[in-house]
Design a protein around this motif. Structure first.
Motif, PDB file in Angstrom:
ATOM      1  N   ASN A 299      -0.866   7.678   0.516  1.00  0.00           N
ATOM      2  CA  ASN A 299       0.549   8.051   0.473  1.00  0.00           C
ATOM      3  C   ASN A 299       1.118   8.102  -0.941  1.00  0.00           C
ATOM      4  OD1 ASN A 299       0.669   8.263   3.254  1.00  0.00           O
ATOM      5  ND2 ASN A 299       1.236   6.115   3.528  1.00  0.00           N
ATOM      6  N   GLU A 303      -1.440   3.681  -4.074  1.00  0.00           N
ATOM      7  CA  GLU A 303      -2.364   3.343  -2.999  1.00  0.00           C
ATOM      8  C   GLU A 303      -3.798   3.673  -3.382  1.00  0.00           C
ATOM      9  OE1 GLU A 303      -0.043   3.578   1.299  1.00  0.00           O
ATOM     10  OE2 GLU A 303      -1.695   4.939   0.834  1.00  0.00           O
ATOM     11  N   PHE A 334       4.565  -4.051  -1.639  1.00  0.00           N
ATOM     12  CA  PHE A 334       4.910  -3.083  -0.608  1.00  0.00           C
ATOM     13  C   PHE A 334       3.730  -2.155  -0.303  1.00  0.00           C
ATOM     14  CE2 PHE A 334       6.548   1.115   0.614  1.00  0.00           C
ATOM     15  CZ  PHE A 334       7.216   0.775   1.778  1.00  0.00           C
ATOM     16  N   VAL A 335       3.049  -1.722  -1.348  1.00  0.00           N
ATOM     17  CA  VAL A 335       1.878  -0.849  -1.187  1.00  0.00           C
ATOM     18  C   VAL A 335       0.810  -1.559  -0.363  1.00  0.00           C
ATOM     19  CG1 VAL A 335      -0.061   0.229  -2.392  1.00  0.00           C
ATOM     20  CG2 VAL A 335       2.264   0.547  -3.244  1.00  0.00           C
ATOM     21  N   GLN A 338       1.808  -1.722   3.348  1.00  0.00           N
ATOM     22  CA  GLN A 338       1.610  -0.445   4.034  1.00  0.00           C
ATOM     23  C   GLN A 338       0.126  -0.175   4.300  1.00  0.00           C
ATOM     24  OE1 GLN A 338       4.165   1.660   5.165  1.00  0.00           O
ATOM     25  NE2 GLN A 338       5.282  -0.209   4.676  1.00  0.00           N
ATOM     26  N   LEU A 341      -1.083  -2.303   7.230  1.00  0.00           N
ATOM     27  CA  LEU A 341      -0.651  -1.774   8.517  1.00  0.00           C
ATOM     28  C   LEU A 341      -1.506  -0.599   8.967  1.00  0.00           C
ATOM     29  CD1 LEU A 341       3.238  -1.926   8.041  1.00  0.00           C
ATOM     30  CD2 LEU A 341       1.815  -3.430   9.452  1.00  0.00           C
ATOM     31  N   ARG A 342      -2.056   0.137   8.017  1.00  0.00           N
ATOM     32  CA  ARG A 342      -2.889   1.297   8.327  1.00  0.00           C
ATOM     33  C   ARG A 342      -4.371   0.938   8.422  1.00  0.00           C
ATOM     34  NH1 ARG A 342      -1.746   4.974   3.660  1.00  0.00           N
ATOM     35  NH2 ARG A 342      -3.313   6.292   4.661  1.00  0.00           N
TER      36      ARG A 342
END
Length: 361
Positions: A299, A303, A334-335, A338, A341-342
């Motif tokens: 994203n 990342e 934050f990265v 995310q 979560l993926r």
């Protein structure tokens, strides 16, 4: 009802496959065995007098109709060694279970076992997940024992791309270990949970070595991912060898006790595995591993940089990542969130980060 009678016989203490086979040859059906008199069974000379008395005590105490109703309500299937729905490769081992209790459905795909230690490293976990995911993506069904550690990660990896079979050292209605209840339910939905023990049988130490012969017996080969020198996984490998099946091992550090068993297997002639393609080469040279075809949707540039910095076996702390990237603290946090979560990265119990199973486009 024939399978019900056969299951009831198998549950008899001390009456193994050899005894059941002798009785079947003499009486033709399990129903005939169950209904025969004590004199008829003694005269058949299929069992010793002591075992014959055990069978009769069991028949007096076991409510076969109640068991049949209970298993039917629980959607438990019975797979008989004398029927076509039983795994063909398992029929050919020295001591196959006469009956397999099954939740879910066994498929006809080629099967490979992935086993390893309950005590695992980040390296072993990553290998188990990625290897099983790659094998399952190529239409192999991954077989393992649903134990804590490598077995669990093998099942999870396989479920992400295909199917898996869990072979239990207890009844199939018992979640062992308890934290794997949700995993076992998912395996039953997408693959199968099987056992030779009656559905409510509690796990006993002696059940697990016996369980291992089913894992190796169902499989073309057994892959040991991470195992110490006295790991139960080595028993599975030995059983595979005794039945003429292939044995593979993933190498590890010579300083790691968790890899000592695997390294020893390789010294003894096990096939060294560094990726799924090493396994495919033994069975079908036309199959190409999808491992190198995986692409990741990043994203952001951050990342991509974080992912390329991380490895599967060398965890990095948040401070180490920030230092190496020279980036803002809150942004990297934050990265990482995310990416977690993926399923691209995983946070260890120590708060460090490693790569996880790759996201496939």
């Amino acid at each position: 009802m024939e399978k019900i009678f056969l299951a009831a016989l198998q549950i008899t203490s001390g009456l193994g496959y050899a005894g059941i086979e002798r009785l079947m040859q003499h009486f033709n059906t399990a129903a005939n065995i169950w209904q025969a008199t004590e004199e008829e069974i003694l005269e058949s000379k299929c069992l010793s007098e002591i075992l014959c008395k055990k069978l009769f005590r069991h028949r007096q105490s076991f409510d076969i109709e109640k068991a049949a109703n209970s298993w039917n309500k629980s959607n438990i299937k019975l797979l008989s060694v004398f029927a076509n729905d039983y795994p063909e490769s398992l029929k050919n081992i020295h001591n196959p279970p006469a009956i397999l209790f099954c939740r879910g459905k066994l498929d006809n795909k080629r099967k490979l076992a992935i086993v390893g230690s309950r005590k695992f490293s980040v390296y072993g976990k990553s290998i188990a997940q990625n290897l099983s995911a790659d094998l399952a993506a190529q239409e192999f069904t991954v077989v393992s024992g649903a134990a804590h550690g490598i077995d669990t990660f093998a099942h999870r990896g396989a479920l992400s791309t295909g199917t898996t079979v869990a072979v239990l050292g207890c009844g199939i209605n018992i979640a062992y270990p308890r934290e794997n209840k949700k995993l076992l339910d998912e395996i039953a939905e997408k693959g199968a949970v099987i056992s030779e023990y009656e559905p409510q049988a509690q796990p006993l130490a002696g059940f697990f070595p016996a369980r291992n012969r089913i894992i190796s017996g169902m499989s073309l080969g057994t892959i040991v991912v991470e195992a110490a020198t006295r790991s139960g996984s080595l028993i599975t490998a030995e059983m595979a060898l005794s039945e003429g099946r292939d044995v593979f091992a993933v190498p590890g550090s010579i300083y790691s006790e968790q890899s000592a068993g695997c390294n020893h297997l390789i010294q003894q002639g096990a096939k060294l595995v560094t990726c799924a393609q090493d396994v495919y080469n033994e069975y079908d040279t036309s199959v190409q591993s999808k491992q190198n075809e995986q692409q990741i949707n990043f994203n952001s540039d951050e990342e991509k940089k974080v992912y390329e910095m991380l490895s599967y076996d060398q965890p990095l702390s948040l401070d180490e990542i920030i230092y190496k990237l020279r980036s803002d603290v809150s942004n990297i946090s934050f990265v990482l969130l995310q990416m977690k979560l993926r399923g691209l990265v995983e946070e260890t119990v120590l708060g460090t980060y490693v790569r996880s199973v790759k996201e496939i486009v």
